[in-house]
Structures are given as C-alpha cells and as structure tokens.
Design an enzyme around this catalytic site. Structure first.
Site, PDB file in Angstrom:
ATOM      1  N   LYS A  73       0.189   4.254  -0.276  1.00 43.58           N
ATOM      2  CA  LYS A  73      -0.447   5.453   0.302  1.00 43.58           C
ATOM      3  C   LYS A  73      -0.190   6.659  -0.620  1.00 43.58           C
ATOM      4  CE  LYS A  73       0.333   3.366   4.774  1.00 43.58           C
ATOM      5  NZ  LYS A  73       0.240   3.508   6.202  1.00 43.58           N
ATOM      6  N   GLY A 118       2.481   1.872  10.591  1.00 46.16           N
ATOM      7  CA  GLY A 118       3.431   2.972  10.419  1.00 46.16           C
ATOM      8  C   GLY A 118       4.151   3.363  11.691  1.00 46.16           C
ATOM      9  N   HIS A 175      -9.493   1.235   4.726  1.00 47.88           N
ATOM     10  CA  HIS A 175      -8.202   1.346   5.426  1.00 47.88           C
ATOM     11  C   HIS A 175      -8.379   2.273   6.632  1.00 47.88           C
ATOM     12  CE1 HIS A 175      -4.034   2.418   6.255  1.00 47.88           C
ATOM     13  NE2 HIS A 175      -3.717   1.293   5.645  1.00 47.88           N
ATOM     14  N   GLU A 201      -5.594  -5.188  10.471  1.00 48.35           N
ATOM     15  CA  GLU A 201      -4.522  -4.228  10.717  1.00 48.35           C
ATOM     16  C   GLU A 201      -4.776  -3.469  12.018  1.00 48.35           C
ATOM     17  OE1 GLU A 201      -2.501  -2.970   6.855  1.00 48.35           O
ATOM     18  OE2 GLU A 201      -4.285  -1.739   7.020  1.00 48.35           O
ATOM     19  N   ASN A 235       0.870  -1.171   0.000  1.00 43.99           N
ATOM     20  CA  ASN A 235       0.000   0.000   0.000  1.00 43.99           C
ATOM     21  C   ASN A 235       0.906   1.219   0.000  1.00 43.99           C
ATOM     22  OD1 ASN A 235      -1.843   2.033   0.457  1.00 43.99           O
ATOM     23  ND2 ASN A 235      -2.232   1.503   2.608  1.00 43.99           N
ATOM     24  N   GLU A 276      -6.682   4.592   7.786  1.00 43.47           N
ATOM     25  CA  GLU A 276      -6.445   6.025   7.529  1.00 43.47           C
ATOM     26  C   GLU A 276      -7.664   6.660   6.864  1.00 43.47           C
ATOM     27  OE1 GLU A 276      -2.748   5.517   5.462  1.00 43.47           O
ATOM     28  OE2 GLU A 276      -1.817   4.867   7.340  1.00 43.47           O
ATOM     29  N   SER A 292       3.409  -2.661  10.156  1.00 43.15           N
ATOM     30  CA  SER A 292       4.873  -2.719  10.276  1.00 43.15           C
ATOM     31  C   SER A 292       5.461  -4.080   9.895  1.00 43.15           C
ATOM     32  CB  SER A 292       5.305  -2.295  11.687  1.00 43.15           C
ATOM     33  OG  SER A 292       4.875  -0.969  11.944  1.00 43.15           O
TER      34      SER A 292
HETATM   35  C1  PEP Z   1      -0.703  -0.090   5.869  1.00 46.68           C
HETATM   36  O1  PEP Z   1      -0.590   0.985   5.316  1.00 46.68           O
HETATM   37  O2  PEP Z   1      -1.712  -0.773   5.654  1.00 46.68           O
HETATM   38  C2  PEP Z   1       0.372  -0.541   6.754  1.00 46.68           C
HETATM   39  C3  PEP Z   1       0.240  -1.691   7.361  1.00 46.68           C
HETATM   40  O3  PEP Z   1       1.458   0.286   6.891  1.00 46.68           O
HETATM   41  P1  PEP Z   1       2.889  -0.102   7.561  1.00 46.68           P
HETATM   42  O4  PEP Z   1       3.336  -1.399   6.946  1.00 46.68           O
HETATM   43  O5  PEP Z   1       3.795   1.022   7.223  1.00 46.68           O
HETATM   44  O6  PEP Z   1       2.659  -0.248   9.032  1.00 46.68           O
END
Ligand code: PEP
Length: 248
Positions: free
Chosen positions: A11, A172, A94, A166, A9, A96, A212
C-alpha cells in the site's frame, strides 16, 4: 498443479530507502522456491525492487495502473511505464481503490484488458462489504465483480490472471474470514470462472484469499482446496512475518 502465490501489498508504505532495507532483509532469508513470492511496492520503489530481486525468484508488482498508454491523465501511471521496469504483476480493483478512488467493475475490466495486452499479469481483487454479507448478498456481489472484471477477456488470457478474494470487513481489521468462509467464496469465484469459460480454465486459474492473513493463520488457509495463495497487507511490511508466510 497450481503454484501457490503469496503477494505482499505494501500500500502507501515505505520510502525507496525503507523498501531497499525491507527487500534486503527478506533476501537474507531462505525462501521456499515452490511458492511464488511477489512484492507489490509503491511505484517509486519498483525500479529499486526489480534491481534488488533480480535472480532471486521474487516477483515485483505495481498496485494499480491506468488502462491508457499515455495522455492527459495527470498523476497516473501507464502500462508502458510499468513495462519499461519489467513489472511482473499489477493489482487491479483493490477494495481501497474501489472505495476511495471510484474504481468500478468497468474501469477494472479496462485495466485487465490493458494489463494483459502489455504482458503484465493482473491480480484482480473482488470482495464484499460487511453490510453486503449481513444482507446475504455477498455471493451475488462477488460473482458480479468477477463477471465484470473478465468481460470480453479471452480464456487463454484469463489463465494468466490471479484473482484475490478479499472480504472488505477483513482487510486491515485483524478480523480474518474463517478458513471455511474463505474456501466457500474462493470456490464460488472458481465456479464463476467455470461459468464464464470452462472447467479447464477454472482449474488452472490461481485464487488468493486476502484479509488479515498472518503467520498464525496462513497454513490453515493454504490447506483449503480452492485457496492457492494470499494477498497480504500488514504482515507483508515486516520481513520476518513475510518470510514466515512464504515458508508456510
Ligand atoms: C490487502 O491490502 O489486500 C490486505 C488484505 O490487507 P491486510 O492483510 O492488512 O488485511
């Protein structure tokens, strides 16, 4: 047998030329073809990404879409626009988008219906905040999010979707859920699908962990029974890391 699926992803990162550079770097490497590799790139780069990945086995996804086909929705992108570009996947719900753009279980559900109707496979994201986990409400929250997203979705359509668990506190932040925590919640997602549909549907649906994920922790996470893949933010922006994730 569920095929592992690792999706990047990106972003709001990478211009079109930067996207072309990153995809070119990824394509130069040998990728394990038994793992499905997906790049969820910004809308502007989808056309270029599709063109560059043709015949490579790499799939392309969008990061969001509106549920309507067209109309007065300034700034939005519709499923028919994504269809023209032959997008394979779309990330829906998501955290975000839920946090900054008021996405709710109801709008996620509308988008899941619409994506399926237009032949785009949704990657449906669910996950709890740190506060909800501290209050021991994480299981109830995630179960409700799954039920909300799949409301009135036919079981054969549900099988076309991917669900990404998630935990928001791990996105992040560099803080990964332990493989046991991730497995426990992915199993809960699978049980919820069994409650809504049946065991066969639950067995066939692919569930990713996201938060992460990096080259150093991917293989342990992928060894868990209920984790079929990863949704990856940060580590998907560097070709060498993304290639290591696919070749875990
Ligand atoms: C994500 O954007 O769905 C995500 C898991 O980000 P990260 O791997 O940076 O934690």
């Amino acid at each position: 047998m569920r095929k592992p699926i690792i999706a990047g992803n990106w972003k709001m990162n990478k211009t079109i030329s930067e996207a072309a550079q990153l995809i070119g770097d990824i394509k130069r490497e040998t990728l394990n073809q038994s793992v499905e590799a997906v790049l969820c790139v910004p809308y502007l780069s989808i056309g270029k990404a599709k063109e560059m990945t043709e015949g490579s086995g790499i799939k392309i996804g969008a990061q969001n879409m509106h549920w309507e086909e067209n109309g007065a929705f300034t700034g939005e992108i519709s499923p028919i626009m994504l269809n023209e570009l032959k997008v394979d996947y779309v990330i829906l719900g998501h955290s975000e988008r839920r946090q900054y753009f008021n996405e709710t279980d109801e709008t996620v559900n509308k988008k899941v219906h619409s994506a399926i109707a237009h032949g785009i496979a949704p990657i449906v994201c669910v996950g709890e905040t740190l506060e909800q986990r501290r209050d021991n409400r994480h299981k109830e929250i995630v179960r409700d999010q799954v039920k909300g997203a799949f409301l009135d979705i036919d079981k054969n359509d549900a099988k076309k979707t991917v669900i990404a668990y998630e935990p928001i506190w791990a996105i992040g932040t560099g803080e990964t859920a332990s493989s046991e925590q991730a497995e426990e919640m992915c199993a809960l997602v699978r049980n919820t699908i069994e409650e809504i549909y049946d065991a066969e549907t639950a067995e066939s649906i692919r569930i990713q962990y996201g938060g992460s994920v990096k080259p150093g922790n991917v293989s342990e996470l992928m060894s868990m029974d209920n984790i079929d893949g990863a949704l990856v933010g940060g580590a998907s922006l560097k070709s060498s890391d993304f290639v290591k994730l696919i070749n875990y």
